[in-house]
Design a protein around this motif. Structure first.
Motif, PDB file in Angstrom:
ATOM      1  N   ALA A 120       8.584   9.786 -38.629  1.00 22.79           N
ATOM      2  CA  ALA A 120       9.927   9.241 -38.292  1.00 22.79           C
ATOM      3  C   ALA A 120       9.724   8.380 -36.968  1.00 22.79           C
ATOM      4  N   ALA A 121      10.712   7.319 -37.028  1.00 22.90           N
ATOM      5  CA  ALA A 121      10.525   6.331 -35.895  1.00 22.90           C
ATOM      6  C   ALA A 121      11.987   6.088 -35.338  1.00 22.90           C
ATOM      7  N   SER A 122      12.012   5.550 -34.205  1.00 19.23           N
ATOM      8  CA  SER A 122      13.032   5.314 -33.397  1.00 19.23           C
ATOM      9  C   SER A 122      13.140   3.817 -33.231  1.00 19.23           C
ATOM     10  N   ARG A 176      18.962  17.729 -39.577  1.00 18.16           N
ATOM     11  CA  ARG A 176      19.547  18.764 -40.458  1.00 18.16           C
ATOM     12  C   ARG A 176      19.093  18.712 -41.878  1.00 18.16           C
ATOM     13  N   ARG A 177      19.007  17.727 -42.503  1.00 21.03           N
ATOM     14  CA  ARG A 177      18.466  17.368 -43.968  1.00 21.03           C
ATOM     15  C   ARG A 177      17.147  17.650 -44.064  1.00 21.03           C
ATOM     16  N   LEU A 178      16.109  17.648 -43.005  1.00 21.44           N
ATOM     17  CA  LEU A 178      14.843  17.935 -42.759  1.00 21.44           C
ATOM     18  C   LEU A 178      14.694  19.432 -42.858  1.00 21.44           C
ATOM     19  N   GLY A 213       8.460  14.640 -49.035  1.00 20.66           N
ATOM     20  CA  GLY A 213       8.903  13.113 -49.157  1.00 20.66           C
ATOM     21  C   GLY A 213       9.752  12.770 -49.880  1.00 20.66           C
ATOM     22  N   SER A 214       9.795  13.368 -51.529  1.00 19.53           N
ATOM     23  CA  SER A 214      10.754  12.932 -52.571  1.00 19.53           C
ATOM     24  C   SER A 214      11.985  13.493 -52.201  1.00 19.53           C
ATOM     25  N   MET A 215      11.958  14.751 -51.644  1.00 16.53           N
ATOM     26  CA  MET A 215      13.450  15.429 -51.438  1.00 16.53           C
ATOM     27  C   MET A 215      14.111  14.567 -50.150  1.00 16.53           C
ATOM     28  N   LEU A 216      13.419  14.232 -49.080  1.00 19.91           N
ATOM     29  CA  LEU A 216      14.047  13.482 -48.187  1.00 19.91           C
ATOM     30  C   LEU A 216      14.676  12.088 -48.852  1.00 19.91           C
ATOM     31  N   VAL A 248      17.590  10.369 -46.651  1.00 19.22           N
ATOM     32  CA  VAL A 248      16.943  10.051 -45.708  1.00 19.22           C
ATOM     33  C   VAL A 248      15.774   8.870 -45.956  1.00 19.22           C
ATOM     34  N   SER A 249      16.021   7.684 -45.363  1.00 16.94           N
ATOM     35  CA  SER A 249      15.265   6.555 -45.651  1.00 16.94           C
ATOM     36  C   SER A 249      14.232   6.409 -44.503  1.00 16.94           C
ATOM     37  N   GLY A 250      12.887   5.950 -44.724  1.00 17.60           N
ATOM     38  CA  GLY A 250      11.929   5.637 -43.524  1.00 17.60           C
ATOM     39  C   GLY A 250      10.952   6.673 -43.199  1.00 17.60           C
ATOM     40  N   ALA A 251      11.239   8.060 -43.474  1.00 18.60           N
ATOM     41  CA  ALA A 251      10.464   9.101 -43.053  1.00 18.60           C
ATOM     42  C   ALA A 251       9.276   9.004 -44.160  1.00 18.60           C
ATOM     43  N   ARG A 252       8.119   9.263 -43.751  1.00 16.54           N
ATOM     44  CA  ARG A 252       6.749   9.196 -44.476  1.00 16.54           C
ATOM     45  C   ARG A 252       6.081  10.505 -44.387  1.00 16.54           C
TER      46      ARG A 252
END
Length: 505
Positions: free
Chosen positions: A436-438, A452-454, A392-395, A400-404
């Motif tokens: 992650a949300a759409s 890619r970043r994940l 979570g911290s790395m993202l 990369v915002s919003g990912a939990r």
């Protein structure tokens, strides 16, 4: 410029040129006339010039912009900064009066008209997004949590003996605090696990009604939009239950306007049972700054009672922001954004599934959640106990915002209540996961960059974890063989390399 002024202009400039200008002006005015006549979101979006012309004309109807105004009251729409005045299009008086947020202000006809039009346009949007039988709504300058509190405080007058609110658990602090702030005791209904999904425990809700007594329950507080693996509550069943026991039903539809499935659930719930009000966020559904919500319902009288509960005047900023946005987008533009969001949900799901399988994880099966997705992180956690929060911290640091990243066994105390497994909507969800949300406004580039970043983050964590396991000399024993002159061999064992110096000395 009115007709007389255009006629005078024709004496200065060629009449044919002035007629062209008059026709252009009438084009703008025709759009405004249709808005005032129908009170609906225009099918096609307005240009910025039409929108600004309309707002400027509203502003000159407020007393603070009268050319000969002389104010001697304590609130006269005075603004020290011209920058602030321009930011608000000089609509300074706000909305409502001290006793009713929906009331018309005598010295602010323009701001009052803005308020009425915004509520009317918003009602039209709620209808064409799925809740066709909604009868009334109003924009309130508070976010979702406080808007829910306003609903609960209104119900207090109808049910003075009530003390409890039945609340199927969702791990968002504002939802819980909205009930506590209103002075009620939330009765947390734990969700039941069905496959990967967390769903409403209807049996426990029924038992709690019988145990506490319907007259002691203020309402059922249900939820539509939420983070997977939790899914929207069983609204139809809850609505039927509320109608049966004559218990009010308030729905937290925070970012559900953008989902046809969430809106359909509300429509169906109201059709077969009871839903008194549903609350949705402005920023999450309409891409405007944080600070506003829409309270809507099927009984115009009850919605009016909620609006009267708001103490004092209110900021017009949320109403202004959302009206500008809807006039600019038009119904067609907003529907296009909803369609793109839905399409990208499928794309995000497929990309997450492929990535998950590549890393020994899986996309959790949550078909009843139309916005949020979840990917398991069990394999990642097996590499290192701190891997999930680290991810979570790395993202976040990689923008990369919003990912939990949701770990297991996390505890959180909210207003005196301890939630075990906080963030997962359950005391003991089977595995850690990543959300992650759409949501509305998402783009294909957002999805691809996130994946890619994940992927890189997962690879980095596993690489670092493996390196630590292979490079831990402090946990290894070092053995040295000493041979004297006559060939006698002596074996010495050291717990770690760091202790060799001690033994040699």
């Amino acid at each position: 410029m009115n007709t007389d002024n255009f006629a005078l202009s024709a004496k200065i400039v060629s009449p044919s040129y002035v007629r062209q200008g008059l026709q252009a002006r009438r084009g703008h005015e025709q759009l405004v006339r249709i808005l005032l006549d129908q009170g609906k979101c225009p099918e096609e979006g307005w240009s910025e010039s039409t929108t600004e012309l309309f707002l400027n004309e509203l502003a000159v109807m407020d007393s603070n912009n009268f050319l000969g105004n002389c104010g001697v009251g304590e609130r006269e729409g005075r603004v020290a900064s011209n920058l602030v005045a321009r930011r608000h299009y000089r609509l300074i008086h706000g909305i409502g009066r001290s006793g009713d947020i929906a009331a018309v202000q005598p010295k602010a006809a323009g701001s009052s008209l803005l308020n009425k039009l915004t509520n009317s346009v918003m009602l039209d949007v709620l209808k064409f997004t799925g809740v066709r039988s909604v009868s009334s709504c109003f924009v309130v300058p508070m976010a979702t949590g406080m808007s829910l509190t306003l609903c609960f405080l209104t119900l207090r007058h109808q049910r003075p003996r009530a003390r409890y609110i039945l609340w199927p658990r969702i791990d968002q602090k504002s939802c819980f605090k909205s009930m506590v702030t209103a002075g009620f005791e939330p009765v947390v209904i734990e969700n039941v696990l069905e496959g990967d999904e967390l769903r409403t425990d209807l049996e426990t809700v029924e038992k709690k009604i019988e145990e506490l007594g319907a007259e002691n329950i203020l309402c059922v507080h249900s939820t539509t939009s939420c983070f997977a693996p939790r899914v929207p509550d069983r609204l139809e069943e809850l609505a039927v239950m509320c109608a049966k026991h004559k218990i009010p039903h308030i729905v937290n539809n925070a970012y559900g306007v953008q989902s046809s499935k969430c809106m359909h659930l509300i429509q169906q719930g109201a059709r077969v049972g009871r839903i008194d009000a549903f609350v949705q966020s402005l920023d999450k559904n309409f891409m405007v700054p944080v600070g506003g919500a829409v309270i809507a319902g099927f009984d115009e009288g009850f919605i009016k009672e909620i609006s009267k509960m708001y103490p004092g005047r209110a900021s017009a900023s949320p109403s202004l922001d959302v009206l500008i946005t809807l006039l600019t987008l038009g119904a067609r533009g907003y529907k296009k954004l909803l369609s793109e969001r839905k399409e990208l949900y499928g794309h995000l799901a497929q990309e997450l599934k492929t990535l998950a399988e590549r890393h020994g994880e899986r996309l959790l099966h949550t078909p009843h959640n139309p916005i949020s997705l979840a990917m398991s992180l069990g394999t990642l956690q097996a590499h290192c106990e701190t891997a999930v929060p680290q991810l979570g911290s790395m993202l976040f640091t990689r923008q990369v915002s919003g990912a939990r990243a949701v770990p297991l066994d996390m505890e959180q105390v909210v207003s005196g209540h301890t939630f075990r497994g906080f963030m997962s909507h359950s005391d003991s969800y089977p595995c850690p996961y990543l959300n992650a949300a759409s949501a509305i406004g998402i783009t294909k580039e957002d999805v691809e960059l996130t994946i890619r970043r994940l992927d890189k983050c997962l690879k980095t964590i596993k690489k670092e974890s493996n390196a630590e396991k292979n490079e831990s000399p402090d946990d290894q024993t070092l053995t040295i063989f000493l041979v004297d002159r006559v060939g006698q061999k002596t074996q010495l064992s050291f717990p770690s390399c760091t202790e060799i110096g001690h033994y040699l000395v």
